[in-house]
Write a protein that holds these residues in place. Structure first.
Motif, PDB file in Angstrom:
ATOM      1  N   ALA A 198       0.544  -0.809   0.197  1.00  0.00           N
ATOM      2  CA  ALA A 198      -0.007   0.389   0.282  1.00  0.00           C
ATOM      3  C   ALA A 198       0.974   0.898   0.394  1.00  0.00           C
ATOM      4  CB  ALA A 198      -1.145  -0.208   1.431  1.00  0.00           C
ATOM      5  N   TYR A 199       0.390   1.674  -0.213  1.00  0.00           N
ATOM      6  CA  TYR A 199       1.292   3.280  -0.040  1.00  0.00           C
ATOM      7  C   TYR A 199       0.505   4.655   1.485  1.00  0.00           C
ATOM      8  CZ  TYR A 199       1.876   3.074  -5.614  1.00  0.00           C
ATOM      9  OH  TYR A 199       2.185   3.118  -6.635  1.00  0.00           O
ATOM     10  N   SER A 200       1.999   5.145   1.093  1.00  0.00           N
ATOM     11  CA  SER A 200       1.206   6.489   2.649  1.00  0.00           C
ATOM     12  C   SER A 200       1.884   7.177   1.583  1.00  0.00           C
ATOM     13  CB  SER A 200       3.115   6.608   2.690  1.00  0.00           C
ATOM     14  OG  SER A 200       3.356   5.704   3.448  1.00  0.00           O
ATOM     15  N   VAL A 201      -0.351   8.142   1.859  1.00  0.00           N
ATOM     16  CA  VAL A 201      -0.743   8.930   1.511  1.00  0.00           C
ATOM     17  C   VAL A 201      -1.066  10.351   2.218  1.00  0.00           C
ATOM     18  CG1 VAL A 201      -2.575  10.148  -0.073  1.00  0.00           C
ATOM     19  CG2 VAL A 201      -1.432   7.644  -0.738  1.00  0.00           C
ATOM     20  N   GLY A 202      -0.854  11.234   1.606  1.00  0.00           N
ATOM     21  CA  GLY A 202      -1.190  12.956   2.218  1.00  0.00           C
ATOM     22  C   GLY A 202      -1.535  13.807   1.378  1.00  0.00           C
ATOM     23  N   SER A 203      -2.959  14.393   1.397  1.00  0.00           N
ATOM     24  CA  SER A 203      -3.446  15.436   0.894  1.00  0.00           C
ATOM     25  C   SER A 203      -3.259  16.518   1.355  1.00  0.00           C
ATOM     26  CB  SER A 203      -4.841  14.662   1.220  1.00  0.00           C
ATOM     27  OG  SER A 203      -5.638  14.393   2.155  1.00  0.00           O
ATOM     28  N   VAL A 204      -2.907  17.013   0.993  1.00  0.00           N
ATOM     29  CA  VAL A 204      -2.665  18.474   0.707  1.00  0.00           C
ATOM     30  C   VAL A 204      -3.883  19.703   1.551  1.00  0.00           C
ATOM     31  CG1 VAL A 204      -1.485  20.924   1.319  1.00  0.00           C
ATOM     32  CG2 VAL A 204      -0.083  18.331   0.816  1.00  0.00           C
ATOM     33  N   TRP A 205      -4.697  20.247   2.542  1.00  0.00           N
ATOM     34  CA  TRP A 205      -6.076  20.861   1.901  1.00  0.00           C
ATOM     35  C   TRP A 205      -5.861  22.366   2.413  1.00  0.00           C
ATOM     36  CZ3 TRP A 205     -10.531  18.503  -0.054  1.00  0.00           C
ATOM     37  CH2 TRP A 205     -10.342  17.511  -0.260  1.00  0.00           C
ATOM     38  N   GLY A 206      -6.652  23.510   2.295  1.00  0.00           N
ATOM     39  CA  GLY A 206      -6.492  24.657   1.950  1.00  0.00           C
ATOM     40  C   GLY A 206      -7.574  25.579   2.106  1.00  0.00           C
ATOM     41  N   PHE A 207      -7.647  26.545   3.043  1.00  0.00           N
ATOM     42  CA  PHE A 207      -9.095  26.761   3.612  1.00  0.00           C
ATOM     43  C   PHE A 207      -8.875  28.021   2.522  1.00  0.00           C
ATOM     44  CE2 PHE A 207     -12.363  29.661   6.007  1.00  0.00           C
ATOM     45  CZ  PHE A 207     -13.472  28.521   5.647  1.00  0.00           C
ATOM     46  N   ASP A 208      -9.392  28.709   1.977  1.00  0.00           N
ATOM     47  CA  ASP A 208      -9.354  30.209   1.394  1.00  0.00           C
ATOM     48  C   ASP A 208     -10.607  31.280   1.698  1.00  0.00           C
ATOM     49  OD1 ASP A 208     -12.418  29.000   0.098  1.00  0.00           O
ATOM     50  OD2 ASP A 208     -11.748  29.423  -1.660  1.00  0.00           O
ATOM     51  N   GLY A 209     -11.665  30.843   3.328  1.00  0.00           N
ATOM     52  CA  GLY A 209     -12.436  31.761   3.638  1.00  0.00           C
ATOM     53  C   GLY A 209     -14.059  30.772   3.299  1.00  0.00           C
ATOM     54  N   ALA A 210     -14.217  30.310   2.337  1.00  0.00           N
ATOM     55  CA  ALA A 210     -15.348  29.197   1.913  1.00  0.00           C
ATOM     56  C   ALA A 210     -14.929  28.255   1.957  1.00  0.00           C
ATOM     57  CB  ALA A 210     -15.456  30.138   1.141  1.00  0.00           C
ATOM     58  N   SER A 211     -14.154  27.405   1.336  1.00  0.00           N
ATOM     59  CA  SER A 211     -14.017  25.731   1.079  1.00  0.00           C
ATOM     60  C   SER A 211     -12.940  25.698   1.733  1.00  0.00           C
ATOM     61  CB  SER A 211     -14.467  26.159  -0.089  1.00  0.00           C
ATOM     62  OG  SER A 211     -15.508  26.235  -0.858  1.00  0.00           O
ATOM     63  N   TRP A 212     -12.479  24.471   1.258  1.00  0.00           N
ATOM     64  CA  TRP A 212     -11.589  23.808   2.055  1.00  0.00           C
ATOM     65  C   TRP A 212     -11.038  23.489   0.453  1.00  0.00           C
ATOM     66  CZ3 TRP A 212      -8.319  23.758   5.796  1.00  0.00           C
ATOM     67  CH2 TRP A 212      -8.488  24.318   7.176  1.00  0.00           C
ATOM     68  N   LEU A 213     -10.147  23.795   0.019  1.00  0.00           N
ATOM     69  CA  LEU A 213      -9.501  23.084  -1.380  1.00  0.00           C
ATOM     70  C   LEU A 213      -8.246  22.361  -1.609  1.00  0.00           C
ATOM     71  CD1 LEU A 213      -9.334  26.446  -2.797  1.00  0.00           C
ATOM     72  CD2 LEU A 213     -11.175  25.566  -2.673  1.00  0.00           C
ATOM     73  N   LEU A 214      -9.015  21.004  -2.056  1.00  0.00           N
ATOM     74  CA  LEU A 214      -7.569  19.996  -2.374  1.00  0.00           C
ATOM     75  C   LEU A 214      -6.463  20.210  -2.982  1.00  0.00           C
ATOM     76  CD1 LEU A 214      -6.374  17.478  -1.762  1.00  0.00           C
ATOM     77  CD2 LEU A 214      -7.741  16.012  -3.302  1.00  0.00           C
TER      78      LEU A 214
END
Length: 491
Positions: free
Chosen positions: A328-344
């Motif tokens: 299996a893989y090690s996976v990291g997802s990066v999310w940023g909050f722009d004031g309205a939504s969390w963006l991948l």
């Protein structure tokens, strides 16, 4: 005195000699005199790709398209007739799933080349036919169109071009034995028939039926240009047309909205079931269980904002404990909050030993100036979280200090499938958004669409872990510090 303009049909005949899409229209009108012809953009896209094979700029082409979108008339009937019209010495093998279907296509081909209008466009070829049977039409220049089917004989038949047109019926796709038989027929019978291996061409046009069908078998070879035309677009694309033109297709665009608008496609989905619809119409033959997410309902953002315009950045890690080739893989997802939504913003997917994994997590933390790191409290996460806590507290080597980034050990309360099922709604509402384009998006989409029967589910786990956390109380304390005390509870 200026010459009188040619009648429109004569103009069409002149154009048909060099413009394949014009020839296709003539063929369609002749074979279907009571049915209107619509030169939709995807017809031009397929014609353009086929012309690339004709001029030698492409040697391997695969087209996947839903049923009843002119694929067999275009590729197995019109295209061989057009190629032989231009070069009567061309040798073509056309292969289909059954001899009866191959014979139907052969009869349509013969009807075309025997017509008066074909003789007007390609008089040399029309007058050169010396052999005309149900499966074999040949010219005195040595060219032919030879029709065969899976299991049929092609011994002694050489080819400049092999056309593969739906080598499996939909009802046979579930049989591993029949899938393997079709794949062997391609490899052991058809591919050996190319006389000039450096210039010989192969065209495959079909609808997807199974994740291990002939289309997947050809794609795995890595040499095929793939023109994929799902009924409902799942990616943003710029698709080449003829004469240097392009068609911009956006996520959610309908392939043929006049004939099959969204409401008709939704009715088809209900009639044939999600699995059948995803395979035949969306060209995504997900396993039986893969019905957890509707990709066309997912909300997307256009361009990732720079880090300074994001209020917070959160990393979500699903870790593996091995770096073996099939692990299996090690996976990291990066999310940023722009004031309205969390963006991948990014997805890291790699097989790493623990020391390399710790280094990678720290490097991504620094790169994104992360505020929070989520780590599943399992496997090597038991070792990783204490190390990240030392960094957060400013302990250990100074170069690893990250007092601005709080790690959390996440202990899931639900199973994998329930977690993912619960995570899709924020993707539909826009609380969480995916990018319209990214180098890693296709792999993520495939895993999400085929979950839980996909080979790997590490990306799904990373994404659903973050989305579950983003809907909880801790995120309020992150986005609104000081508004209330952070609750003392385990995630």
């Amino acid at each position: 005195m200026r010459p009188l303009p040619l009648p429109s049909m004569d103009i069409a005949h002149v154009l048909a000699r060099t413009e394949f899409v014009v020839f296709v229209e003539l063929v369609f009108r002749y074979l279907n005199p009571t049915t209107p012809f619509s030169r939709a953009w995807y017809i031009e896209a397929m014609a353009s790709a086929l012309m690339d094979v004709a001029d030698g700029s492409e040697r391997r082409l695969q087209i996947t398209v839903p049923p009843r979108h002119l694929k067999s008339i275009m590729v197995s009937v019109a295209y061989p007739a057009w190629l032989l019209g231009r070069k009567p010495e061309t040798r073509i093998i056309c292969a289909s799933y059954g001899q009866d279907f191959a014979a139907i296509l052969s009869r349509s081909f013969r009807k075309v080349i025997q017509s008066d209008w074909y003789a007007q466009i390609f008089p040399e070829t029309a007058s050169s036919i010396i052999r005309d049977t149900e499966v074999d039409v040949g010219t005195r220049q040595g060219g032919y169109r030879f029709a065969t089917a899976v299991g049929g004989t092609v011994t002694g038949i050489g080819a400049d071009l092999i056309i593969i047109d739906d080598l499996m019926k939909a009802q046979d796709a579930a049989s591993a034995e029949l899938r393997a038989k079709a794949q062997r027929f391609v490899d052991e019978a058809l591919m050996t028939r190319l006389d000039k291996k450096k210039t010989g061409a192969v065209i495959a046009i079909q609808q997807r039926l199974h994740e291990d069908d002939v289309s997947a078998h050809l794609s795995a070879k890595g040499a095929y240009r793939h023109l994929n035309l799902p009924a409902i677009a799942v990616t943003d694309e710029i698709i080449p047309l003829s004469r240097g033109r392009t068609h911009v297709r956006r996520i959610g665009d309908i392939l043929n909205p006049e004939r099959e608008p969204l409401e008709v496609l939704e009715e088809l989905r209900r009639d044939i079931g999600t699995r059948g619809f995803e395979a035949q119409y969306q060209q995504n033959p997900s396993p039986q269980e893969g019905d957890y997410i509707r990709w066309e309902k997912v909300q997307f953002y256009e361009t990732p904002p720079p880090r300074e315009r994001l209020e917070k950045v959160v990393h979500s890690w699903d870790l593996a404990s091995s770096c073996e080739p099939k692990a299996a893989y090690s996976v990291g997802s990066v999310w940023g909050f722009d004031g309205a939504s969390w963006l991948l913003l990014d997805v890291v997917r790699a097989r790493l030993t623990y020391p390399d994994l710790l280094d990678r997590v720290r490097a991504e933390r620094s790169k994104w100036q992360a505020d929070v790191i989520l780590v599943e409290n399992a496997s090597v996460g038991h070792a990783l979280v204490p190390q990240l806590m030392k960094d957060f507290r400013g302990e250990g080597e100074r170069r690893h200090h990250a007092v601005q980034c709080r790690p959390y050990a996440i202990k899931p309360r639900l199973g994998k499938a329930d977690r993912f099922y619960a995570s899709v709604e924020p993707l539909y509402t826009g609380a969480c958004k995916l990018p319209r384009s990214a180098p890693w998006l296709d792999v993520l989409r495939q895993e999400m669409l085929t979950f839980p029967a996909s080979t790997y589910d590490d990306q799904v786990d990373s994404v659903s872990q973050f989305i579950a956390w983003s809907q909880g109380r801790r995120v309020d304390a992150l986005l609104n510090p000081g508004s209330r005390r952070e609750p003392r509870r385990r995630d």
